[in-house]
Design a protein around this motif. Sequence first.
Motif, PDB file in Angstrom:
ATOM      1  N   UNK A 128      -4.616  43.709  21.108  1.00 54.37           N
ATOM      2  CA  UNK A 128      -3.206  42.755  21.067  1.00 54.37           C
ATOM      3  C   UNK A 128      -2.666  42.550  22.424  1.00 54.37           C
ATOM      4  N   UNK A 129      -3.337  42.750  23.422  1.00 54.06           N
ATOM      5  CA  UNK A 129      -2.920  42.412  24.772  1.00 54.06           C
ATOM      6  C   UNK A 129      -2.335  43.594  25.628  1.00 54.06           C
ATOM      7  N   UNK A 130      -2.425  44.840  25.137  1.00 50.90           N
ATOM      8  CA  UNK A 130      -1.904  45.902  25.871  1.00 50.90           C
ATOM      9  C   UNK A 130      -2.787  46.472  26.763  1.00 50.90           C
ATOM     10  N   UNK A 131      -2.243  47.134  27.923  1.00 50.92           N
ATOM     11  CA  UNK A 131      -2.929  47.958  28.879  1.00 50.92           C
ATOM     12  C   UNK A 131      -2.512  49.263  29.105  1.00 50.92           C
ATOM     13  N   UNK A 132      -3.330  50.078  29.127  1.00 47.32           N
ATOM     14  CA  UNK A 132      -3.147  51.581  28.975  1.00 47.32           C
ATOM     15  C   UNK A 132      -2.786  51.885  30.470  1.00 47.32           C
ATOM     16  N   UNK A 147       0.989  52.598  26.947  1.00 39.64           N
ATOM     17  CA  UNK A 147       0.329  51.372  27.219  1.00 39.64           C
ATOM     18  C   UNK A 147       1.651  50.268  27.408  1.00 39.64           C
ATOM     19  N   UNK A 148       1.172  49.227  28.042  1.00 42.10           N
ATOM     20  CA  UNK A 148       2.243  48.152  28.090  1.00 42.10           C
ATOM     21  C   UNK A 148       1.700  46.850  27.818  1.00 42.10           C
ATOM     22  N   UNK A 149       2.952  45.845  27.593  1.00 37.12           N
ATOM     23  CA  UNK A 149       2.467  44.404  27.354  1.00 37.12           C
ATOM     24  C   UNK A 149       3.614  43.775  27.959  1.00 37.12           C
TER      25      UNK A 149
END
Length: 151
Positions: A128-132, A147-149
């Motif tokens: 869904x486009x999130x980065x750890x 995680x952030x987006x």
Amino acid sequence: MADITVAVTEDQLAQVRAVRREVFVEEQNVPEELEYDALDATSLHVLALGEDGVALGTGRLIHGSHAFGITGIEGRVLLGRLAVRKPARGTGLGVGLVRAIEQAGREHGARELELHAQVQALGFYERLGYTAEGPVYDDAGIPHRTMTRVL
């Protein structure tokens, strides 16, 4: 498909709590006193209802000064307590809930969204486009990772 709405009535909020109890307390053995917190009162809760009116999933958005106190970054809101009941898993409902919370974040002026994902769900959020970011940590006995987006 489920109807996703913002929970505002006492009945809807009771359904939110029931889904979270089933998924987190009963299935994942999260202590009940950790599952419900003071942030529930000021958070925006989304609720997914099936065609029969049965609650299938939920999630919450922590925004404003409450989110800033947790994330430490202005303009960043927090997605939390995403829960989908077993009968609705694998149907795309989780994606719908995340997208509804993201939209609510945008409506509250957010530029970025943070979540604290269970390690077993990292792939779901990555799709869904999130980065750890940062290390794995323990939350209620379950390994998690932040995680952030960018919205």
